[in-house]
Design an enzyme around this catalytic site. Structure first.
Site, PDB file in Angstrom:
ATOM      1  N   ASP A   1       0.873  -1.170   0.000  1.00 34.45           N
ATOM      2  CA  ASP A   1       0.000   0.000   0.000  1.00 34.45           C
ATOM      3  C   ASP A   1       0.912   1.223   0.000  1.00 34.45           C
ATOM      4  O   ASP A   1       2.070   1.151   0.424  1.00 34.45           O
ATOM      5  CB  ASP A   1      -0.893  -0.029   1.234  1.00 34.45           C
TER       6      ASP A   1
ATOM      7  N   ASP B   1       0.023   5.140   0.798  1.00 39.85           N
ATOM      8  CA  ASP B   1      -0.153   6.057   1.932  1.00 39.85           C
ATOM      9  C   ASP B   1      -0.316   5.268   3.228  1.00 39.85           C
ATOM     10  O   ASP B   1      -1.227   4.454   3.365  1.00 39.85           O
ATOM     11  CB  ASP B   1      -1.377   6.939   1.703  1.00 39.85           C
TER      12      ASP B   1
END
Length: 224
Positions: free
Chosen positions: A66, A68
């Site tokens: 992922d 952020d």
């Protein structure tokens, strides 16, 4: 072979019996011992075998990161370089995964596009900058997938549900379809429950990162 060697090949000749002996006499042949994977495709049967053997050899495990909250701090809809802050240990973590033979992919929801906070081009430019920053430090991202859609978006063209938006597994499944991924040895690192759910729906193991030093977290996973 150097191109000028082709001048020594007659209409009917053998590399083993004609060309190589002549080159050896000229001291133009060198050899090394090779004990790795090798497949001779000189006959139809072995050529056919190569069609499955070679892709199988190219398969590697992958780590799906992922963005952020994992590679960078989640400061809320980060869409530009000036708002981007690398997570501590991010460069080292990606470099370590590269060294250990993993594909490194990024999968990120980018609803800021749907909400009109920035444009899709801004996302692509930010990802190009990230890749450049990583390469400058000896690390590499192999590919990136992002989802700009949101069912409650303000921008009409991006206001919709998408099977690429986590917790749906679309981004993961697309990367697996496009790259020779060894799924059994691959895993996802995310900071939210939707990342873990997306991993599970794609048949992958998911690990939740709580912040801090990313390379220490990655090292702990690799030790398992």
């Amino acid at each position: 072979m150097h191109r000028d060697i082709t001048m020594q090949i007659r209409d009917v000749s053998s590399l083993e019996e004609d060309v190589f002996p002549a080159l050896a006499a000229q001291q133009r042949v060198a050899g090394v011992v090779f004990d790795g994977f090798f497949i001779d495709i000189g006959v139809p049967e072995s050529y056919l075998n190569a069609q499955t053997a070679i892709p199988a050899r190219l398969k590697k495990p992958a780590v799906f990161l992922d963005r952020d909250g994992v590679l960078n701090f989640d400061d809320g809809h980060v869409g530009s370089v000036d708002r981007f802050r690398w997570m501590p240990g991010a460069f080292e973590a990606v470099r370590r995964l590269n060294k250990e033979g993993y594909y490194v992919f990024v999968i990120t929801n980018q609803a800021g596009v749907a909400h009109g906070l920035y444009q899709e081009q801004d996302v692509r430019e930010l990802h190009r900058w990230m890749s450049q920053e990583l390469r400058a430090r000896g690390a590499q991202l192999d590919d990136v997938r992002y989802c700009p859609f949101h069912p409650a978006g303000k921008v009409l063209s991006y206001r919709k549900s998408s099977d690429w938006r986590k917790p749906a597994p679309g981004m993961l499944l697309d990367l697996i379809a496009c790259w020779p991924v060894n799924v059994e040895r691959s895993f996802v690192i995310g900071d939210k429950d939707i990342d873990i759910e997306a991993a599970q729906r794609a048949g992958l193991v998911g690990y939740k990162f709580g912040g801090g030093d990313l390379v220490s977290f990655v090292d702990g996973l690799l030790c398992r």
